[in-house]
Write an enzyme that holds these catalytic residues in place. Structure first.
Site, PDB file in Angstrom:
ATOM      1  N   LYS A  97       0.837  -1.212   0.000  1.00 47.61           N
ATOM      2  CA  LYS A  97       0.000   0.000   0.000  1.00 47.61           C
ATOM      3  C   LYS A  97       0.873   1.264   0.000  1.00 47.61           C
ATOM      4  O   LYS A  97       0.705   2.150  -0.826  1.00 47.61           O
ATOM      5  CB  LYS A  97      -0.930   0.010   1.231  1.00 47.61           C
ATOM      6  CG  LYS A  97      -1.875  -1.170   1.302  1.00 47.61           C
ATOM      7  CD  LYS A  97      -2.788  -1.097   2.491  1.00 47.61           C
ATOM      8  CE  LYS A  97      -2.103  -1.282   3.831  1.00 47.61           C
ATOM      9  NZ  LYS A  97      -1.559  -2.613   4.085  1.00 47.61           N
ATOM     10  N   ARG A 138     -10.623  -0.127   8.344  1.00 54.46           N
ATOM     11  CA  ARG A 138     -10.248  -1.532   8.530  1.00 54.46           C
ATOM     12  C   ARG A 138     -11.339  -2.321   9.229  1.00 54.46           C
ATOM     13  O   ARG A 138     -11.099  -3.456   9.643  1.00 54.46           O
ATOM     14  CB  ARG A 138      -8.983  -1.626   9.376  1.00 54.46           C
ATOM     15  CG  ARG A 138      -7.796  -1.066   8.659  1.00 54.46           C
ATOM     16  CD  ARG A 138      -6.505  -1.546   9.268  1.00 54.46           C
ATOM     17  NE  ARG A 138      -5.457  -0.696   8.791  1.00 54.46           N
ATOM     18  CZ  ARG A 138      -4.243  -1.111   8.510  1.00 54.46           C
ATOM     19  NH1 ARG A 138      -3.919  -2.368   8.692  1.00 54.46           N
ATOM     20  NH2 ARG A 138      -3.343  -0.275   8.076  1.00 54.46           N
ATOM     21  N   ARG A 174      11.545  -5.352   5.063  1.00 48.69           N
ATOM     22  CA  ARG A 174      11.241  -3.916   4.899  1.00 48.69           C
ATOM     23  C   ARG A 174      12.117  -3.046   5.811  1.00 48.69           C
ATOM     24  O   ARG A 174      12.378  -3.381   6.961  1.00 48.69           O
ATOM     25  CB  ARG A 174       9.782  -3.633   5.234  1.00 48.69           C
ATOM     26  CG  ARG A 174       9.513  -2.124   5.284  1.00 48.69           C
ATOM     27  CD  ARG A 174       8.078  -1.760   5.323  1.00 48.69           C
ATOM     28  NE  ARG A 174       7.324  -2.515   6.299  1.00 48.69           N
ATOM     29  CZ  ARG A 174       6.008  -2.581   6.307  1.00 48.69           C
ATOM     30  NH1 ARG A 174       5.318  -1.923   5.395  1.00 48.69           N
ATOM     31  NH2 ARG A 174       5.382  -3.288   7.213  1.00 48.69           N
ATOM     32  N   ARG A 196      10.562  -1.236  11.463  1.00 48.70           N
ATOM     33  CA  ARG A 196       9.386  -0.959  12.294  1.00 48.70           C
ATOM     34  C   ARG A 196       9.279  -1.971  13.431  1.00 48.70           C
ATOM     35  O   ARG A 196       9.606  -3.140  13.256  1.00 48.70           O
ATOM     36  CB  ARG A 196       8.125  -1.047  11.424  1.00 48.70           C
ATOM     37  CG  ARG A 196       7.623   0.298  11.012  1.00 48.70           C
ATOM     38  CD  ARG A 196       6.574   0.211   9.969  1.00 48.70           C
ATOM     39  NE  ARG A 196       5.432  -0.639  10.309  1.00 48.70           N
ATOM     40  CZ  ARG A 196       4.350  -0.759   9.541  1.00 48.70           C
ATOM     41  NH1 ARG A 196       4.277  -0.068   8.414  1.00 48.70           N
ATOM     42  NH2 ARG A 196       3.354  -1.546   9.887  1.00 48.70           N
ATOM     43  N   ARG A 250      -1.075  -9.653  12.651  1.00 46.91           N
ATOM     44  CA  ARG A 250      -1.679  -8.579  11.840  1.00 46.91           C
ATOM     45  C   ARG A 250      -2.525  -9.166  10.713  1.00 46.91           C
ATOM     46  O   ARG A 250      -3.593  -8.646  10.378  1.00 46.91           O
ATOM     47  CB  ARG A 250      -0.571  -7.667  11.270  1.00 46.91           C
ATOM     48  CG  ARG A 250      -0.001  -6.730  12.324  1.00 46.91           C
ATOM     49  CD  ARG A 250       1.402  -6.260  12.009  1.00 46.91           C
ATOM     50  NE  ARG A 250       1.516  -5.501  10.783  1.00 46.91           N
ATOM     51  CZ  ARG A 250       2.677  -5.247  10.173  1.00 46.91           C
ATOM     52  NH1 ARG A 250       3.814  -5.699  10.682  1.00 46.91           N
ATOM     53  NH2 ARG A 250       2.709  -4.545   9.080  1.00 46.91           N
TER      54      ARG A 250
END
Ligand code: AP5
Length: 304
Positions: free
Chosen positions: A96, A172, A207, A236, A247
């Protein structure tokens, strides 16, 4: 610039279904209105025009189709077509944020990321930030009383209203969708990135983020351009294999409800491909929308 005439708009159930009615009025979902004064009716199907309505007028979608009658009142102002309003959704690490970088660069929309807004709150060390972090570490949704207001306020800011917006990671849940519906906030297009689960895990673990530019990297797929950038990259706190599984669970529990609200405006995009190829699919849909809404290409912003 088109001349706008103000209209008094009334909606009454139509005795006969009509094939010429816009899809907005053939579904059983509530119609969204922006309740400012003068009330601006803002929906994909009215994207070429704005209607000034008497405050307090409510039109609801119904299982029965509506007919709209518009009675001319007076010429009041000039307006340009409404800017683009886009939502982008997908599982954790589906790309995203990466696609939002491409989209904002080309289309000049204001990028509003619920996750980024929450991380800013966490970094500020506020009470809301502390509560948010507890949920984020468990891969759960942050409570609505924190998220909803945050997103609403950002959407209603003047830059988002003027340039258009790209909402990333919100809504969400059904209740988050309904909070926007009640405000009359509905996108022109809902982009759903579809990525297989094993790819998602690999993307999360690799990431990295540049704290200086905010740019998203991946150690394998999008490595940093220089040694200097590589040295300052951060990971993160929720980017571990263990946390991404939680998640994902949260995502699966809620996604169907959210999709049901936007089913008439969803495009499903294959997000497994190279990021440039994913963008090509999105770009094609957005270009069509720009055309359809009659948007100009200001200062080449929408140009190739
Ligand atoms: P959020 O920050 O929104 O996290 P997310 O939804 O899990 O999504 P990500 O940011 O992890 O991934 P992305 O899809 O943006 O992927 P990216 O482009 O970075 O939310 C975090 C948390 O905040 C939530 O878990 C929740 O607790 C809370 N929260 C957020 N919104 C909320 C809400 N509305 N309500 C309540 N709570 C909320 O890409 C990932 C990696 O893959 C990168 O390294 C990238 O370089 C790479 N990559 C991307 N595309 C490709 C490609 N095509 N090919 C190869 N690599 C690619």
């Amino acid at each position: 610039m088109a001349c706008l005439t103000s209209f008094l708009v009334t909606a009454t159930p139509s005795p006969q279904p009509s094939s010429s009615l816009p899809p907005l009025f053939s579904s059983a979902k509530p119609l969204k209105l922006i309740s400012s004064n003068p009330l601006l009716l803002s929906s994909p199907d009215f994207s070429r025009s704005s209607f000034c309505l008497n405050e307090g007028l409510t039109i609801r979608r119904s299982a029965k189709p509506f007919s709209i009658s518009a009675q001319k009142v007076s010429s009041v102002a000039s307006v340009d077509p409404e800017p683009l309003r886009i939502m982008i959704s997908g599982a954790p690490a589906s790309g995203k944020g990466t696609q939002c970088e491409f989209i904002t660069k080309k289309y000049g929309l204001v990028h509003i990321s619920a996750g980024d807004l929450l991380r800013e709150e966490v970094a500020a060390g506020s009470e809301n930030g502390k509560r948010a972090k507890e949920c984020m570490e468990k891969g759960q949704l942050v409570p609505n009383e924190i998220v909803v207001m945050m997103v609403k306020e950002r959407l209603l800011k003047s830059d988002s209203q003027e340039k258009g917006w790209l909402l990333d990671g919100y809504p969400r849940s059904l209740s988050q969708s309904m909070a926007l519906e009640e405000l009359g906030i509905r996108p022109d297009l809902f982009i759903l990135l579809d990525v297989s689960e094993e790819i998602l895990v690999e993307r999360v673990v690799g990431r990295r983020l540049d704290p200086v530019t905010g740019k998203i990297y991946h150690l394998k797929y999008s490595p940093p351009e220089t040694e200097e950038i590589a040295a300052r990259l951060i990971q993160r706190f929720d980017d571990t294999e263990e946390k991404v599984k939680l998640r994902l669970q949260t995502h699966h529990q809620n996604v169907k409800d959210v999709l049901s609200i936007y089913e008439d405006i969803i495009i499903k995009v294959d997000g497994n491909a190279l990021k440039e190829d994913v963008f090509a699919q999105i770009d094609s849909a957005l270009s069509g929308l720009v055309e359809q809404k009659g948007l100009q290409h200001p200062c080449g912003m929408y140009g190739a």
